[in-house]
Design an enzyme around this catalytic site. Structure first.
Site, PDB file in Angstrom:
ATOM      1  CB  ALA A  91      -0.626  -0.094   1.235  1.00 48.68           C
ATOM      2  CE  LYS A  92       5.431   5.038  -0.175  1.00 46.52           C
ATOM      3  NZ  LYS A  92       6.478   4.262   0.254  1.00 46.52           N
ATOM      4  N   GLY A  93       0.353   5.829   0.926  1.00 45.72           N
ATOM      5  CA  GLY A  93      -0.714   6.871   1.075  1.00 45.72           C
ATOM      6  C   GLY A  93       0.207   8.204   0.987  1.00 45.72           C
TER       7      GLY A  93
END
Ligand code: NAD
Length: 424
Positions: free
Chosen positions: A113-115
């Site tokens: 994931a990444k944000g």
């Protein structure tokens, strides 16, 4: 196979597209079927939120925040949160996929994931950043979770922001849940050994590669681009184990000493000098580009993406490149580097020591127990060595570079797990 090939390689130098093109090559080598290819290519979930924040002057500004879950096939998704004006959904999507491959290649039970939030943290007060971080956490309340999605620091964020996320998430749940983020301050359940973990993994990878190329570590020479968290720890640990680090660089310039730079001294100089090597006298000043082309055994790019490209790949004189940074070599440079016979330990393997110790932080939080530094180091060294061997053997088996082999290992792992879990 009928899946659509990405744009021809000559049209890109973008590190994320470079990554996707390698994903494509590895998928073909594996003979991945269309269904699985498309499942692995596309993110599971993309969330965009608007974050109104009261600024110190009383005005309200609205920021845009993102979180992309690329895959949760292997387990809860894992990936950092970036605060930067350049953050956009496409970049976050690509970085999330990168995390999937990185976790899979070292065989830790996480998806990717990444944000991020589009903002300039350098122009915001601590109070403004705290309100923004807490607001983002509230909006991501149904996304984050120790069994769902576990953020970590990335560009522009660090232990301070992770502490706020942990606190906000814990308040909403009415109990302390420190396993919801990693990269926390040690007092809140951060792991010993995390700060040096990525550089340490780079060192372990370099030593494993030296063994394959029959290079005597005590006679080996190293140049390191970037003297931040990854580069300086890698340089220190290589020196400690007998390698001679002949060149280092940071944003201030590059420094060369054929007799070996005293890395401990360089670290102390940097600490006393506002964080840069400006004015460092432990080596002759050379051009940053020259550092990349020195005749050394090991080149460690540990600064930023896209530094080895078609423009300089031919001039690289190192026997091996161990990628501390993410995406330092462009896809177009791969062929040139490979044809020269240079061994490349790719980013998704070489710098995975960081996410490995993040995983240990999460394990310790869930156990309610603290490991010693020695235990953290021993276990992460073992994972790095075993992962290196797996990738090396795969490269021999398929007759491909270690980079494509790392993608093959990762894609194969995720694809197999997907098959066992069942599709739709
Ligand atoms: P950092 O900010 O601590 O250090 C970056 C270093 O690179 C600094 O010394 C900076 O002066 C130097 N630098 C910047 N531009 C340069 C240039 N043009 N030439 C030479 N040096 C230059 O960052 P970091 O955490 O060490 O990360 C470095 C790279 O490693 C990034 O690509 C990052 O994504 C990757 N990475 C970091 C981790 C981690 O745990 N920190 C984990 C995996 C990958």
């Amino acid at each position: 196979m009928s899946y659509v090939e990405p744009a021809p390689i000559k049209d890109r130098e973008n590190p994320f597209e470079s990554m996707m093109s390698r994903f494509h090559i590895a998928s073909q080598a594996l003979g991945l079927n269309d269904e699985v290819y498309n499942v692995l290519k596309n993110p599971v979930k993309q969330v965009i939120v608007s974050l109104p924040v009261t600024m110190d002057d009383g005005s309200i500004r609205v920021f845009e925040g993102y979180r992309v879950i690329h895959s949760n096939i292997l387990g809860p998704s894992k990936g950092g949160i970036r605060y930067d004006m350049g953050v956009n959904i496409d970049e976050v999507k690509a970085l999330a996929a990168w995390m999937t491959w990185k976790c899979a290649v070292v065989d830790i039970p996480y998806g990717g994931a990444k944000g991020g939030i589009r903002c300039n943290p350098r122009q915001m007060s601590s109070g403004e950043i705290e309100r923004l971080t807490r607001s983002y956490t509230q909006e991501m309340f149904s996304i984050f979770g120790p069994d769902r999605d576990i953020p970590a620091p990335d560009m522009g964020t660090g232990p301070r922001e992770m502490a706020w996320i942990m606190d906000e998430y814990s308040r909403a749940n009415g109990m302390t849940i420190n396993a919801v983020v990693t990269g926390k301050p040690i007092v809140l359940g951060g792991s010993t050994g995390r700060a040096e973990a990525t550089g340490r993994g780079v060192m372990v990878s370099a030593f494993a590669a030296m063994e394959k190329l029959k290079i005597n570590p005590y006679q080996s020479t190293v140049s390191v681009q970037g003297f931040g968290n990854v580069g300086s720890h890698a340089a220190l640990l290589m020196e400690e184990r007998g390698s001679k680090v002949v060149a280092i660089s940071d944003i201030s310039g590059a420094y060369y000493n054929p007799d070996g730079i005293n890395i401990q001294q360089a670290v102390e100089f940097r600490e006393a000098n506002g964080g840069t090597l400006t004015g460092f006298t432990g080596g002759e000043v050379i051009e940053g580009e020259e550092l990349l082309t020195l005749e050394v055994d090991i080149l460690i790019p540990a600064a930023m993406e896209d530094v080895i490209t078609v423009k300089n790949a031919e001039q690289i004189n190192a026997r091996m490149i161990v990628e501390g940074a993410n995406g330092p070599t462009s896809a177009r440079a791969d062929d040139i580097i490979n044809s020269k016979g240079t061994l490349v330990v790719p980013d998704i393997l070489a710098n995975a020591g960081g996410v490995t110790v993040s995983y240990f932080e999460w394990v310790q939080n869930r156990l309610g127990y603290k490991w010693t530094r020695d235990r953290v180091n021993r276990r992460s060294d073992r994972i790095m060595r075993e992962s290196f061997e797996r990738v090396y053997k795969t490269a021999l088996k398929y007759g491909v570079s270690m980079r494509i082999a790392a993608y093959i290992v990762a894609i194969d792992k995720v694809a197999n797990t997907y098959k066992f879990r069942g599709g739709f």
